[in-house]
Design a protein around this motif. Structure first.
Motif, PDB file in Angstrom:
ATOM      1  N   TYR A 125      34.599 -38.086 -31.741  1.00 38.74           N
ATOM      2  CA  TYR A 125      35.773 -37.341 -32.004  1.00 38.74           C
ATOM      3  C   TYR A 125      36.380 -37.772 -33.217  1.00 38.74           C
ATOM      4  CZ  TYR A 125      36.044 -34.901 -27.525  1.00 38.74           C
ATOM      5  OH  TYR A 125      35.727 -33.745 -26.460  1.00 38.74           O
ATOM      6  N   ILE A 126      36.257 -38.808 -33.806  1.00 37.78           N
ATOM      7  CA  ILE A 126      36.678 -39.386 -35.243  1.00 37.78           C
ATOM      8  C   ILE A 126      35.755 -38.529 -35.981  1.00 37.78           C
ATOM      9  CG2 ILE A 126      36.593 -41.313 -36.645  1.00 37.78           C
ATOM     10  CD1 ILE A 126      37.513 -43.145 -34.338  1.00 37.78           C
ATOM     11  N   ALA A 127      34.439 -38.585 -35.700  1.00 34.72           N
ATOM     12  CA  ALA A 127      33.569 -37.774 -36.519  1.00 34.72           C
ATOM     13  C   ALA A 127      34.073 -36.203 -36.728  1.00 34.72           C
ATOM     14  CB  ALA A 127      32.240 -37.696 -36.057  1.00 34.72           C
ATOM     15  N   ALA A 128      34.584 -35.778 -35.819  1.00 35.15           N
ATOM     16  CA  ALA A 128      35.209 -34.355 -35.702  1.00 35.15           C
ATOM     17  C   ALA A 128      36.360 -34.303 -36.632  1.00 35.15           C
ATOM     18  CB  ALA A 128      35.434 -33.981 -34.276  1.00 35.15           C
ATOM     19  N   VAL A 129      37.168 -35.201 -36.549  1.00 34.85           N
ATOM     20  CA  VAL A 129      38.171 -35.465 -37.480  1.00 34.85           C
ATOM     21  C   VAL A 129      38.029 -35.247 -38.870  1.00 34.85           C
ATOM     22  CG1 VAL A 129      40.320 -36.682 -38.083  1.00 34.85           C
ATOM     23  CG2 VAL A 129      40.022 -36.191 -35.560  1.00 34.85           C
ATOM     24  N   LEU A 130      37.088 -36.072 -39.076  1.00 39.62           N
ATOM     25  CA  LEU A 130      36.292 -36.153 -40.518  1.00 39.62           C
ATOM     26  C   LEU A 130      35.889 -34.805 -40.870  1.00 39.62           C
ATOM     27  CD1 LEU A 130      35.748 -37.714 -43.020  1.00 39.62           C
ATOM     28  CD2 LEU A 130      33.746 -38.697 -41.890  1.00 39.62           C
ATOM     29  N   ASN A 131      35.092 -34.228 -40.121  1.00 40.85           N
ATOM     30  CA  ASN A 131      34.595 -32.998 -40.506  1.00 40.85           C
ATOM     31  C   ASN A 131      36.007 -31.953 -40.708  1.00 40.85           C
ATOM     32  OD1 ASN A 131      31.805 -33.552 -40.071  1.00 40.85           O
ATOM     33  ND2 ASN A 131      31.968 -32.855 -37.925  1.00 40.85           N
ATOM     34  N   SER A 132      36.876 -31.967 -39.824  1.00 44.33           N
ATOM     35  CA  SER A 132      38.073 -31.137 -40.230  1.00 44.33           C
ATOM     36  C   SER A 132      38.646 -31.146 -41.454  1.00 44.33           C
ATOM     37  CB  SER A 132      38.901 -31.159 -39.183  1.00 44.33           C
ATOM     38  OG  SER A 132      38.232 -30.678 -37.770  1.00 44.33           O
ATOM     39  N   VAL A 133      38.860 -32.401 -41.692  1.00 44.08           N
ATOM     40  CA  VAL A 133      39.454 -33.099 -42.903  1.00 44.08           C
ATOM     41  C   VAL A 133      38.442 -32.401 -44.351  1.00 44.08           C
ATOM     42  CG1 VAL A 133      40.153 -34.794 -44.505  1.00 44.08           C
ATOM     43  CG2 VAL A 133      40.496 -35.047 -41.918  1.00 44.08           C
ATOM     44  N   ARG A 134      37.220 -32.559 -44.035  1.00 42.63           N
ATOM     45  CA  ARG A 134      36.380 -32.120 -45.237  1.00 42.63           C
ATOM     46  C   ARG A 134      36.291 -30.529 -45.467  1.00 42.63           C
ATOM     47  NH1 ARG A 134      31.292 -36.055 -43.933  1.00 42.63           N
ATOM     48  NH2 ARG A 134      31.967 -37.984 -45.258  1.00 42.63           N
ATOM     49  N   ASN A 135      36.581 -29.904 -44.137  1.00 38.95           N
ATOM     50  CA  ASN A 135      36.760 -28.483 -44.367  1.00 38.95           C
ATOM     51  C   ASN A 135      38.203 -28.018 -44.513  1.00 38.95           C
ATOM     52  OD1 ASN A 135      34.227 -27.797 -43.575  1.00 38.95           O
ATOM     53  ND2 ASN A 135      34.454 -28.190 -41.379  1.00 38.95           N
ATOM     54  N   GLY A 136      39.080 -28.763 -45.139  1.00 38.52           N
ATOM     55  CA  GLY A 136      40.416 -28.240 -45.567  1.00 38.52           C
ATOM     56  C   GLY A 136      41.396 -28.488 -44.630  1.00 38.52           C
ATOM     57  N   SER A 137      41.441 -29.085 -43.487  1.00 38.21           N
ATOM     58  CA  SER A 137      42.517 -29.458 -42.463  1.00 38.21           C
ATOM     59  C   SER A 137      43.391 -30.520 -43.090  1.00 38.21           C
ATOM     60  CB  SER A 137      42.097 -29.812 -41.111  1.00 38.21           C
ATOM     61  OG  SER A 137      43.013 -30.377 -40.373  1.00 38.21           O
ATOM     62  N   GLU A 138      44.567 -30.306 -43.074  1.00 32.36           N
ATOM     63  CA  GLU A 138      45.684 -31.290 -43.439  1.00 32.36           C
ATOM     64  C   GLU A 138      46.068 -32.325 -42.545  1.00 32.36           C
ATOM     65  OE1 GLU A 138      47.164 -31.773 -46.641  1.00 32.36           O
ATOM     66  OE2 GLU A 138      45.742 -30.403 -47.172  1.00 32.36           O
ATOM     67  N   THR A 139      44.769 -32.667 -41.762  1.00 31.53           N
ATOM     68  CA  THR A 139      45.150 -33.943 -40.574  1.00 31.53           C
ATOM     69  C   THR A 139      44.929 -35.353 -41.613  1.00 31.53           C
ATOM     70  OG1 THR A 139      43.553 -32.526 -39.202  1.00 31.53           O
ATOM     71  CG2 THR A 139      44.200 -35.018 -38.677  1.00 31.53           C
ATOM     72  N   LYS A 140      46.346 -36.030 -41.061  1.00 35.31           N
ATOM     73  CA  LYS A 140      46.675 -37.003 -41.801  1.00 35.31           C
ATOM     74  C   LYS A 140      46.520 -38.346 -41.154  1.00 35.31           C
ATOM     75  CE  LYS A 140      48.269 -34.929 -45.327  1.00 35.31           C
ATOM     76  NZ  LYS A 140      47.741 -34.732 -46.721  1.00 35.31           N
TER      77      LYS A 140
END
Length: 502
Positions: free
Chosen positions: A416-431
């Protein structure tokens, strides 16, 4: 530094067959991205009848349902210094906690309890002294019983004024230190579960929808009324902060929501439509008013007059009232159309969709489906303007009596941490990402399943904490020492100078 070098040694020397972190490290995340863990006041503090605290609805419900209570819980009220030290040793950037409204203001309104105030000041200062940023949730399901008894709590608009006054005390007393405030924890799930099926507090529901013996309530209307009042209380609180505190405290106010991800069970048009309808009901119920000032059109059409309306002023107040969104995500489900037409309507029959577990997932055994979290974050980005997001709860339960070698939790966190990283790399503003939970907590739904990185012996009067293997893995990741190809399964936790038992 001793812990750091210890972790470097083990992380470079051991082979990990379970893919601890071989494809990413903490250093791959943007500068300023925060990693933390979390607890809630009722599940962690204990001391429910000490130093002026009065009952909350959770005290009442848990005591009446199974004869037990969180009188001691993890005894965090007395052991907070030890626990903060464990957080520091682990390497947490931040810690999510909640404030017990009935500890700070025992009757829900009126005089502040000085001993409750001192406890939270001490806890927050202890976190800051150790370099850990407090993220504070004002309301985590524990309404003062006095307000429930007086006017029905969240069912009455009086709660908006009382909640805003409570928040005002928190901002005034803690705001010079606390910079991240979440107003209300997962209002969509709280409204649905508590007031739709009566699963938790006060058994608010009506037949035939109840899961327990309901004593009061109206399942057809109250979930909608309760969430509406929660949104208005959140918006009132956010306005108060922006008007009176933000210019001098420079903090942020947001709200959390519970986010299943949902995918169609079949490729049929009915299931595709049902899945979008479920997203509007479960996610848009909270997000649409915050971004657009009103509920989704599909909810307006189906629920009709049972769905409360925002006045023009209220719509303006709610829209753009969150500086960030707090996401609570655990799992993903299939969704299929349910077009039955019961004579009595409730939230689930209004939604007209059924959720089906994927794989072996149940309420307490969660399969690893990290693409679901990516789906949630992408949906927020695409449909709600890509606001700042914090993952405020994400974790996997295991049997409380299982061995400390919880490799299945490591597998979940890694994915799930990898999923967050993927989302951040795809432009999500997850902080930020907050694992749930830092230690095994008092679980009133099913005490046999806990989420903690630390095991808590609830049979021990001292509530001894013992680190699980997942605690070491998370610490290793947080310290930036892993691009891991190491096997943590066989590491002796007792050999770690940092992740010790308390």
């Amino acid at each position: 530094m001793e812990l750091f070098y210890f972790l470097v040694t083990i992380c470079l020397s051991l082979a990990f067959s379970g893919r601890c972190s071989d494809d990413y490290s903490r250093n791959d995340f943007p500068e300023g991205f925060v990693f933390g863990s979390a607890v809630s006041a009722f599940q962690w503090e204990g001391a429910v009848d000490e130093d002026g605290r009065m009952p909350s609805v959770l005290d009442t419900t848990v005591h009446s349902s199974n004869g037990s209570s969180g009188i001691i819980a993890c005894d965090g009220y007395h052991k907070y210094k030890e626990d903060v030290r464990l957080m520091y040793d682990m390497g947490l950037d931040a810690f999510r906690l909640s404030i017990s409204w009935s500890r700070l203001i025992p009757s829900g309104r009126g005089p502040v309890n000085p001993k409750g105030l001192l406890f939270y000041k001490n806890l927050i200062q202890e976190l800051k002294r150790h370099g850990i940023e407090p993220h504070v949730t004002l309301y985590h399901d524990d309404l003062p019983q006095a307000l429930e008894d007086e006017y029905g709590g969240w069912k009455d608009r009086k709660i908006i004024k009382d909640f805003t006054a409570y928040a005002d005390v928190c901002f005034r007393e803690f705001g010079n230190t606390v910079k991240f405030w979440s107003t209300i924890n997962e209002p969509n799930m709280l409204a649905l579960v508590n007031y739709g099926v009566g699963f938790l507090s006060q058994t608010n529901c009506t037949p035939p929808f109840e899961m327990v013996n309901c004593t009061k309530g109206n399942t057809s209307t109250e979930p909608y009324i309760v969430l509406h009042n929660m949104l208005l209380a959140h918006a009132s609180t956010a306005r108060l902060y922006k008007q009176n505190y933000k210019h001098k405290q420079n903090g942020s106010v947001g709200i959390t929501f519970f986010a299943f991800w949902m995918v169609p069970f079949t490729t049929s048009e009915e299931d595709e439509i049902a899945t979008q309808r479920a997203k509007d009901f479960l996610l848009g119920w909270v997000l649409h008013p915050l971004v657009f000032g009103d509920y989704p059109n599909v909810m307006r059409r189906i629920v009709g007059k049972r769905l409360p309306c925002f006045s023009e002023e209220e719509s303006y107040l709610v829209k753009d009232s969150s500086d960030f969104l707090g996401v609570i995500h655990y799992t993903t489900t299939y969704t299929t159309a349910d077009l039955s037409s019961p004579s009595q309507r409730d939230f689930l029959s209004d939604m007209a969709a059924s959720m089906i577990p994927i794989g072996n997932s149940t309420l307490f055994t969660i399969d690893v489906l990290p693409w679901g979290l990516e789906g949630v974050l992408e949906y927020i980005k695409q449909n709600y303007g890509n606001p700042p997001v914090y993952i405020l709860e994400n974790g996997r339960p295991t049997n409380h009596h299982s061995p400390l070698n919880d490799v299945e939790r490591i597998e979940y966190l890694h994915a799930y941490i990898a999923a967050v990283l993927n989302s951040v790399r795809n432009g999500s503003e997850t902080k930020g990402y907050f694992q749930w939970s830092f230690m095994d907590l008092f679980e009133f739904i099913n005490s046999n399943y806990t989420y903690g990185l630390y095991y808590v012996n609830f049979s021990d009067p001292e509530r001894k904490r013992s680190p699980k293997t997942s605690a070491l893995w998370y610490s290793c990741f947080l310290n930036g020492t892993t691009t891991c190809s190491q096997d943590l399964k066989n590491i002796s936790l007792s050999s770690s100078p940092g992740l010790s038992s308390s």
